[in-house]
Scaffold this motif. Sequence first.
Motif, PDB file in Angstrom:
ATOM      1  N   THR A 124      15.677   2.686   7.662  1.00 40.28           N
ATOM      2  CA  THR A 124      17.129   2.803   7.868  1.00 40.28           C
ATOM      3  C   THR A 124      17.934   2.204   6.706  1.00 40.28           C
ATOM      4  OG1 THR A 124      17.185   0.645   8.917  1.00 40.28           O
ATOM      5  CG2 THR A 124      16.810   2.541  10.369  1.00 40.28           C
ATOM      6  N   LYS A 125      19.242   2.444   6.781  1.00 38.66           N
ATOM      7  CA  LYS A 125      20.157   1.862   5.782  1.00 38.66           C
ATOM      8  C   LYS A 125      20.117   0.332   5.868  1.00 38.66           C
ATOM      9  CE  LYS A 125      23.349   5.616   5.010  1.00 38.66           C
ATOM     10  NZ  LYS A 125      23.111   6.549   6.164  1.00 38.66           N
ATOM     11  N   GLU A 144      19.486  -2.514   2.955  1.00 41.43           N
ATOM     12  CA  GLU A 144      20.316  -3.709   2.763  1.00 41.43           C
ATOM     13  C   GLU A 144      19.462  -4.979   2.792  1.00 41.43           C
ATOM     14  OE1 GLU A 144      23.372  -5.307   1.454  1.00 41.43           O
ATOM     15  OE2 GLU A 144      23.264  -3.125   1.685  1.00 41.43           O
ATOM     16  N   GLU A 145      18.524  -5.019   3.757  1.00 42.43           N
ATOM     17  CA  GLU A 145      17.653  -6.212   3.861  1.00 42.43           C
ATOM     18  C   GLU A 145      16.806  -6.376   2.612  1.00 42.43           C
ATOM     19  OE1 GLU A 145      15.803  -7.867   7.174  1.00 42.43           O
ATOM     20  OE2 GLU A 145      16.566  -6.359   8.575  1.00 42.43           O
ATOM     21  N   PHE A 146      16.257  -5.253   2.114  1.00 39.14           N
ATOM     22  CA  PHE A 146      15.438  -5.318   0.899  1.00 39.14           C
ATOM     23  C   PHE A 146      16.285  -5.814  -0.276  1.00 39.14           C
ATOM     24  CE2 PHE A 146      11.182  -2.947   1.208  1.00 39.14           C
ATOM     25  CZ  PHE A 146      11.019  -3.262   2.541  1.00 39.14           C
ATOM     26  N   LYS A 171      12.628  10.829   2.285  1.00 41.06           N
ATOM     27  CA  LYS A 171      12.546  11.780   3.407  1.00 41.06           C
ATOM     28  C   LYS A 171      12.601  10.971   4.697  1.00 41.06           C
ATOM     29  CE  LYS A 171       8.765  14.006   5.177  1.00 41.06           C
ATOM     30  NZ  LYS A 171       8.252  13.537   6.172  1.00 41.06           N
ATOM     31  N   GLU A 172      13.563  11.344   5.566  1.00 34.86           N
ATOM     32  CA  GLU A 172      13.696  10.615   6.821  1.00 34.86           C
ATOM     33  C   GLU A 172      12.917  11.322   7.910  1.00 34.86           C
ATOM     34  OE1 GLU A 172      17.713   9.140   7.890  1.00 34.86           O
ATOM     35  OE2 GLU A 172      18.244   9.912   5.915  1.00 34.86           O
ATOM     36  N   GLY A 173      12.508  10.574   8.916  1.00 34.48           N
ATOM     37  CA  GLY A 173      11.804  11.186  10.044  1.00 34.48           C
ATOM     38  C   GLY A 173      11.058  10.119  10.798  1.00 34.48           C
ATOM     39  N   ILE A 174      10.137  10.539  11.705  1.00 35.32           N
ATOM     40  CA  ILE A 174       9.363   9.510  12.429  1.00 35.32           C
ATOM     41  C   ILE A 174       8.425   8.791  11.474  1.00 35.32           C
ATOM     42  CG2 ILE A 174       9.303   9.905  14.940  1.00 35.32           C
ATOM     43  CD1 ILE A 174       7.082  12.010  14.256  1.00 35.32           C
ATOM     44  N   ALA A 186       7.819  -7.094   7.531  1.00 31.65           N
ATOM     45  CA  ALA A 186       8.943  -8.008   7.789  1.00 31.65           C
ATOM     46  C   ALA A 186      10.119  -7.291   8.458  1.00 31.65           C
ATOM     47  CB  ALA A 186       9.404  -8.665   6.484  1.00 31.65           C
ATOM     48  N   VAL A 187      10.209  -5.957   8.262  1.00 32.36           N
ATOM     49  CA  VAL A 187      11.296  -5.223   8.938  1.00 32.36           C
ATOM     50  C   VAL A 187      10.706  -4.342  10.059  1.00 32.36           C
ATOM     51  CG1 VAL A 187      12.930  -5.293   7.015  1.00 32.36           C
ATOM     52  CG2 VAL A 187      11.297  -3.399   7.147  1.00 32.36           C
TER      53      VAL A 187
END
Length: 243
Positions: free
Chosen positions: A142-143, A147-149, A170-173, A195-196
């Motif tokens: 996710t966005k 941001e966390e990275f 590429k977004e997806g499962i 970590a995320v």
Amino acid sequence: MRIDKMLSTIGFGSRKEVKKLLKSGAVKIENVIVKDSSKHVDPTKEIVTVHGDAVVYKEFIYLMLNKPPGVISATEDSSQKTVIDLLEMDDAIYEPFPVGRLDKDTEGLLLLTNDGQLSHQLLSPKKHVPKIYFAVIEGVVTKEDIEEFKQGVILDDGYKTLPADLTILKEGISSDIEVTITEGKFHQVKRMFEAVGKRVVYLQRIQMGPLRLDRTLELGEYRELTEEEVELLRNANNKIEKG
Ligand code: URA
């Protein structure tokens, strides 16, 4: 350098074997037979032949390997296949070693060299040489992760990473991503995703400093760096050092 050292370094056998070779009259420097093992030669200026064939001597070797999965980034191991096992004898005789490590299951760009100074500069934690990885992540990246990275994430041992640049391809499962890190902690990319709350299912290094993986190399294939690429690596280091 001594002719016996030069010939034994490039694979003409032990010093004793090379001595025999010299005694046989097979070796010439600038077309003159040399039998004395202690004779000095300048391999950058003088032509050395063995049985009439010119021999090529180089002090340093720089190889780009497209590391396949299933081999370890070490020079030797009693049970597992190493990246050095993938090399031709003609290259292995220079005793190159991997510049840093990729995990056994990680693929992609691995530099192998016997140039300790360049290797040290590329790996020095002070130099922050960027390394770019392509990865497939189980879960939706996710966005917020980007941001966390960017802020740096806290790894399982409490260490806070330096800022990393995360791009979603590429977004997806499962998500394809590219991430740039400037340090080299153990399993760093995998642990950053842990970590995320996500898992890396495929990892490939595509760039180290200015050196990009040559896509024409199949997994397990390698080639020598061009002179330009070696220069690029050296200059990048200098710039990082000054900056
Ligand atoms: N980060 C990892 O988790 N593994 C590697 O092989 C390289 C970077």
